[in-house]
Design an enzyme around this catalytic site. Structure first.
Site, mmCIF file in Angstrom:
data_model
loop_
_atom_site.group_PDB
_atom_site.id
_atom_site.type_symbol
_atom_site.label_atom_id
_atom_site.label_comp_id
_atom_site.label_asym_id
_atom_site.label_seq_id
_atom_site.Cartn_x
_atom_site.Cartn_y
_atom_site.Cartn_z
ATOM 1 N N TYR A 8 2.786 -12.549 -6.757
ATOM 2 C CA TYR A 8 3.167 -11.143 -6.946
ATOM 3 C C TYR A 8 3.095 -10.279 -5.698
ATOM 4 O O TYR A 8 3.968 -9.470 -5.464
ATOM 5 C CB TYR A 8 2.284 -10.526 -8.038
ATOM 6 C CG TYR A 8 2.533 -9.065 -8.281
ATOM 7 C CD1 TYR A 8 3.679 -8.646 -8.970
ATOM 8 C CD2 TYR A 8 1.654 -8.099 -7.810
ATOM 9 C CE1 TYR A 8 3.920 -7.294 -9.182
ATOM 10 C CE2 TYR A 8 1.899 -6.743 -8.021
ATOM 11 C CZ TYR A 8 3.025 -6.351 -8.713
ATOM 12 O OH TYR A 8 3.263 -5.026 -8.912
ATOM 13 N N GLY A 12 0.843 -1.193 0.000
ATOM 14 C CA GLY A 12 0.000 0.000 0.000
ATOM 15 C C GLY A 12 0.866 1.227 0.000
ATOM 16 O O GLY A 12 1.497 1.527 0.994
ATOM 17 N N CYS A 21 -7.439 -19.704 -2.843
ATOM 18 C CA CYS A 21 -8.373 -18.886 -3.608
ATOM 19 C C CYS A 21 -7.671 -18.521 -4.909
ATOM 20 O O CYS A 21 -6.629 -17.860 -4.890
ATOM 21 C CB CYS A 21 -8.765 -17.612 -2.840
ATOM 22 S SG CYS A 21 -9.801 -16.524 -3.876
ATOM 23 N N ASN A 62 -6.973 -5.518 6.472
ATOM 24 C CA ASN A 62 -6.504 -5.897 5.137
ATOM 25 C C ASN A 62 -7.512 -6.891 4.574
ATOM 26 O O ASN A 62 -7.788 -7.912 5.221
ATOM 27 C CB ASN A 62 -5.105 -6.536 5.246
ATOM 28 C CG ASN A 62 -4.561 -7.087 3.928
ATOM 29 O OD1 ASN A 62 -3.721 -7.974 3.930
ATOM 30 N ND2 ASN A 62 -5.029 -6.576 2.797
ATOM 31 N N GLY A 63 -8.057 -6.567 3.424
ATOM 32 C CA GLY A 63 -9.067 -7.439 2.828
ATOM 33 C C GLY A 63 -10.204 -6.612 2.288
ATOM 34 O O GLY A 63 -10.029 -5.428 1.998
#
Lengths: 495, 495, 495, 495
Positions: free
Chosen positions: B271, B51, B468, B130-131
């Site tokens: 990544y 971020g 996921c 976070n999410g």
């Protein structure tokens, strides 16, 4: 010495880079485009590695005359604001980026930032200088005695004062007069209202190249700054050559100095220049990779992985891995958001030091015999810290391989080096250094090996070396007059 | 929606990174040290890649209560000034870094920057998330109907309002109440006056790890932020687990949610996470190198050199080179001084675009068959430009190898992805993409190959995938309720 | 209490003004013009004397919704940049300026700056409040217990939370609900998407006026802010009145509170309001000049010149001179470049103190008997310094005449006053004060004299005073509930 | 002319002050205190009215040499930060404040900000100059021809270059050499490592005074800057005098120029100097009040109130009221928060113009016959606006009384005046002006009346006027050589 101005200084350099030799300047110029200042800004951005502290641009427009701006900070943060760039109209422009020089000389002030400008009876001129004048003390005394007023503490300012006092009737001739009086290393980019001028000293210590894009001519310290604006690389300015470039006459070559054998700085190949530049017809990246190959040949060692000290050790580490067959791995990761400063407020945190910039890939290093490839050892402070990080991460052995010979002598030709007694190699043998760093082995490439890597198949010709390698050999091609006056001792026959 | 505040936004993200998926957040917390805010600042610096737009820190001191600061910009430039840091005293602290989200949601305002703070009758609490919460629209409507006043446009704020309305008597219990109402992905770090709290959603989509340094406990998105402060990595917080940490009781584990099979985000391996972090017991660097190995096995090609697209393609390129035996080379050089913006003022210069950030090593590329290894293809805009640079430099062939499967579906779990129709792989087959990019070959790693590289020897278990991988497969482990309401179409049986 | 944010505070107020009572707020609103934000900025600029620390503006545009900006500093320095103002589009807007409150309450944070905004199910609303709520502690506890999250430490925020919890279906009705629960002084300007709303508390302690310019309606704390935009003064909002203004229905008057006798703040006449405003149909300048006339009648003295303490003592000094026939002279000159701070770096300079702001006209003062007219005496620190300056300059006598009665009680209705024990008049008789200041005479206007000057020919009606004069009389028209809870003692029968 | 640097300019002057003549500089110096820079900062703050755009300070410390800082903006905002002031150590210091000069000369750059510094073989010197050199064009050409490099566009810089070229062996003698070559008006404060130097030109056009505080000597443009540091006023530096001040020898007086009759600027009495300064033994405030008295005698008129145009018209208005018996009243209120700029974003608001700074006290003015007293009429633009405001407020008659004669000629001695054709009085008779302003009457004080008010009982002696009154009379005591060369026409016999 003039009064230090009290402008705020935005930053210090990397704590980490304190343990590197530092190129002090990059220069760039263009003529023949309505976008001259933007071209120079882009060129300076590509040359930022040659000087991180400050930058300046001078332009000339036939409508509005000369314009100039000087700023502390990165080009990307300064010469990118539309409101600033629109104040730099014109079709001729030159620019300069500079490093900070160490505390001994005091803080850099905005008025020390080049280009320097002077107005003469036949019009104005601006100059930007990469290199260092070795007889500036005497010149400065002489000029002050005759009534010149210096506005900066920069050695380069004396060039413009010498020009102001020349009796010649045009600016290029005045520049010749001035440069014949200065000693040392200089790659100069200059401009008048209509001309762009480039000069290299007779030894050609610092680089300077000529490029062309559309109808414009470009002068730059390195070819990577031609690439950024899509300019074609035409040729290097030759040692001792002056080019005077104008729209009408194109590039006119002059030879103002007596001919001498050239001595290009070999450290430009090792560290200063960008890996995507071309120096003397050779890819800098490829030369560095070849240094790794030579290093592996000269100093093989049995180990599990070859890791570069990022980022400057990377090409040599790739070469070392390819020659030795030992796998290449990124054992040390650089934090890409590391800025120019990170103030560490408490003792506890100050002791964490180097982790701010680098981190070890623990899972990769644990239990391994690691070869670390770095470009140079200056004070040795960084090498110690990196060794400790690697051992903390569980390496079983640490072997340093250095892509340059021991740096035992300061440079007086435009590089910021510590005083001689601060250079690890000036006070210790290779073996003492290994012990000092407490590593399993420490090996430097030989001076001959380095010459081979830069293309001299026979190694260094001791009678007539092709490069300036004073930082390794102590053989100074230009006598450092000011430094001798201040007490510096040259290498004796015994050394 | 609340009124957008008009605070100046310091920057846009890299023009270049517009063609990447972007993790939206990193979180960090510490308890048990007088230096809590400095530890958090260092941790956030190490998590800056998660971020880049803004960061915030909340601390609590028994003497002076809660303190908080939120800033736009890099941690290194903001949470490093002594005058700011001394305003953040305390022994418990949490922090958050966040990316900008695209224009569709409007500009981020300083009040959108986490942590969020709420004062309850039993004391204050702060949370950093976070999410992404997939049912926030409904929750928000419901809370406003009952008299809650939202101060931000962030989905995360509803957690603190749900806590404020809980009838539970202590803050960890209120947090359980709140999190049982939210759907989606959440790794949350929270604090009260005396406690540090960490929670992961039942699927464990986003990472969260526990560390220890001296007497202090640390929670962090990634292990690389433990390394920066010299903290030992203890373990991952488990999917569905809440840990409540206090000096007296140490780490107490709770299980507030019903048990489910975990589905960690596989793109963290590809990544998002830093190469020196450890995820699920595996070195991220090593996993990426292994992806390169699998890629070389699945899609071999005869060529002269393997070049990474810097910097994210580097580990896979090393693996590809090692598996294929084709030499690894730095054919593309990244300008390390590239900032967050470089305003390009004229059309002429705008067209130079990508050279500001990357340059090709012409001497290396000319006449070569080049394999380019990149981590992913999102819109494809970057890949086109890089291909053109390589061809301009004289490459004879260009082969793209991509270290992830085609990205065909947007992520709704805390990643900033373009709308589906902007994803190249959503509208084109692999062959059409190759033609669109006009390269000699283009190959993606298979989903099975990727699962093998992350350690699933059998590849992906279609009935019960361990990760996921919705961005590749279109199979969303949590129904994206808000998005469906806004018209998003799930994958049909036919697709 | 919520966590103090650490935003930089640009300044403290005048060292000099520390010895004044300070109005805490000014409010302004407009509807029916495309230029709403600019009108509000101009209005707030004219009301800057009511609050120097920070300001905020909220606007609503039918196209883009609500917009908001809050800034520390003067309106002229903040809400004047085109780049900021273009982010505040809309046809309805309200704004607020506020003073800093003293250290006891901690630093003001940007989130404490009004207007406050809330989003309700029927749409958003913003409010700006001049005054002080005397039962905020209890209201805040109650709201937090029920799940409201406060974002500021401002008493005014509870109004918006009370509105959020009202069961009424439209915003003006919710506002009535909310304001019926609060006690104290309030002149509120509020807005919805389509309406501008103004309310004064039943006692009408703080001013609020209605104006009209072109098709637009304006609400403002004072008439001087109507003048700056060329608006016509229509009337005062009446005590206990709510006006709801919309383009369709114009100004609709409501009476939400039970009727009471009004008690306008008499200190607005003495000091708070600008001399070019009109209060209760009277020119403030003229009232102050009349105070000087009354003062000269009540407390004549033989002297050579009448000098104002600039600038607030000027009108009364003119009146005193005219009534007494003693010539008026500018014996004290104010440095018009005096800023909000002037850091005095050494002890030597700190002791020069007051000269930074004021200087004596020595040639005028020397040998003269001087009458100094000031508006009030609070702590008395300034009066001492000025007396010393005058004597240093060679005055033969110094006579103070004060344009208000002794200030012996703190204000709890929106004025920043020191604690009672810091008020000179709370601990000393007039005679003790004269001795303390060591002047030849010291006289205050009587409370009756002040009432006469504001138009009550009979002086003060002790049974039913027309004004709130609690700071002089200790008679509080609204019980200060929070303060009593914190230990404040009301005037006893004996006092 | 040298290249304009592109540093940001923080502000323009008051829109309002565009219609005033503007003094261009203030100078201040001190020796013999460890607090030299702070004393200079305070002195410059007190002289801020003489130059609002920028300021500079040079100091000398025996330990660390010369130090210097130059800043745009008010002294209170710049030379007050401890971090800056600690960079200005030393026991001798001089400083300068300057106004911006109009667009015709281009923007001021930081390098144009004085003091100017030069290093000579016998040591460094710095100078600060109030006034204007009228033969600078010729001097500059000559110096450039001989090799001097100018760094600024300031006329004052030629003094330091002339000093650099002098053959004298000490700095005061070099300064005499230099000043004997310059023509025009100059009050110069200079310093060497050990000496403080003050000089006034032979006519003594600009003021310069000597003061003493403790062991320190002080030089200042005005006495008000002695007051701020508690210094005693010793005497004025005499026209044509140079004082050289050192701790050892005290104040030594020199007479470097041929004797001439002095011609002090009469406008210093009218407007430039601060009302609390003493000029030629007279209180400036008292002189201005006396101008009001003379004005009332020369041009009586029947009216209800006398109002000053704030703030510069105030003393004359008081005098006018006292002489005429017509009551003095503050009919126009100045917004004390008016800053240096207030950007007016829309046409609608731009047309409100003058209200930002001034407001009329409507209740006071309505129905009255008003006498407005202003200090001068330059372009007349302000006078028009003020008249309109007064009429809008309902005045029945408006009479202007001006405290100086018609300003018909530009000043070339250090004052920023419009070109002659822009001066209202250069193109109109008094009657035409009255018609142009559309007021009931307009009267200026006569030149004789002005001389009487400054103490010349007989009025102006046409054969040998005691003051420079060129702006009123067109009689220039020093021929404006540069201006004549540029085409300026002197007054002809016919005029």
């Amino acid at each position: 010495m003039p009064a230090p101005l009290s402008n705020a200084k935005p930053f210090l350099a990397h704590p980490f880079d304190d343990d590197k030799l530092r190129e002090e300047c990059g220069v760039f110029g263009v003529t023949g485009t309505a976008d001259a200042a933007n071209f120079v800004a882009l060129g300076l951005h590509a040359l930022q590695h040659r000087g991180q502290e400050a930058g300046g641009i001078v332009t000339h427009s036939m409508e509005t005359g000369f314009h100039s701006a000087r700023r502390f900070g990165y080009v990307r943060d300064t010469f990118t604001s539309p409101s600033l760039m629109e104040k730099l109209p014109g079709t001729v422009a030159i620019g300069h980026v500079r490093y900070s020089t160490a505390g001994s000389k005091g803080q850099t002030e905005i008025r020390d930032v080049q280009p320097f400008f002077g107005e003469f009876s036949m019009g104005g001129a601006a100059i930007a200088h990469n290199g260092n004048i070795t007889n500036v003390d005497a010149l400065r005394r002489e000029l002050i005695d005759r009534g010149s007023i210096f506005q900066s503490s920069s050695d380069s300012e004396c060039i413009i004062h010498l020009m102001a006092r020349s009796l010649q009737r045009d600016i290029p001739e005045r520049m010749k007069d001035a440069l014949r009086r200065v000693e040392g290393a200089f790659s100069v980019v200059a401009m008048t209202r209509t001309k762009l001028i480039g000069v290299r000293d007779p030894l050609g210590v610092r680089p300077l190249v000529l490029g062309r894009v559309g109808e414009s001519w470009v002068l730059s310290s390195e070819t990577c700054a031609l690439d950024i604006i899509g300019a074609e690389f035409i040729r290097e300015i030759e040692p001792g050559e002056m080019v005077v470039i104008s729209p009408e006459k194109g590039v006119v070559s002059h030879r103002p100095f007596e001919a001498r054998k050239s001595r290009f700085c070999i450290f430009e190949h090792v560290y200063f220049s960008r890996p995507d530049s071309i120096l003397g017809g050779r890819s800098v990246y490829e030369t560095r990779r070849q240094i790794g190959v030579e290093l592996a040949r000269e100093n093989p060692v049995d180990a599990d992985i070859v890791c570069p000290v990022p980022d400057s050790g990377t090409p040599a580490a790739i070469g070392f891995s390819q020659e030795s067959g030992i796998p290449y791995a990124m054992g040390i990761i650089r934090n890409q958001y590391m800025g120019r400063t990170f103030i560490e407020p408490t003792e506890q945190i100050r002791n964490m030091g180097v982790r701010l910039k680098l981190n070890v890939n623990r899972a990769l290093i644990a239990g391994k015999r690691v070869i670390l490839v770095d470009d140079s050892v200056v004070r040795g402070t960084t090498s110690r810290k990196i060794k400790e990080m690697i051992l903390d991460a569980g390496a079983s052995e640490v072997h340093f391989r250095i892509a340059s010979p021991p740096t035992a002598w300061p440079c007086f030709y435009g590089v910021d080096t510590p005083q001689r007694e601060k250079l690890l190699a000036a006070t210790m043998s290779e073996d003492e250094m290994r012990e000092h760093l407490a590593v399993d082995s420490l090996k430097f490439i030989s001076l001959d090996g380095l010459y081979r890597a830069v293309g001299e198949a026979e190694g260094r010709d001791a009678n007539c070396p092709r490069y300036c390698d004073a930082c390794f050999s102590g053989e100074y091609p230009v006598e450092p007059a000011d430094m001798l006056e201040r007490g510096f001792k040259l290498k004796t026959a015994a050394e």
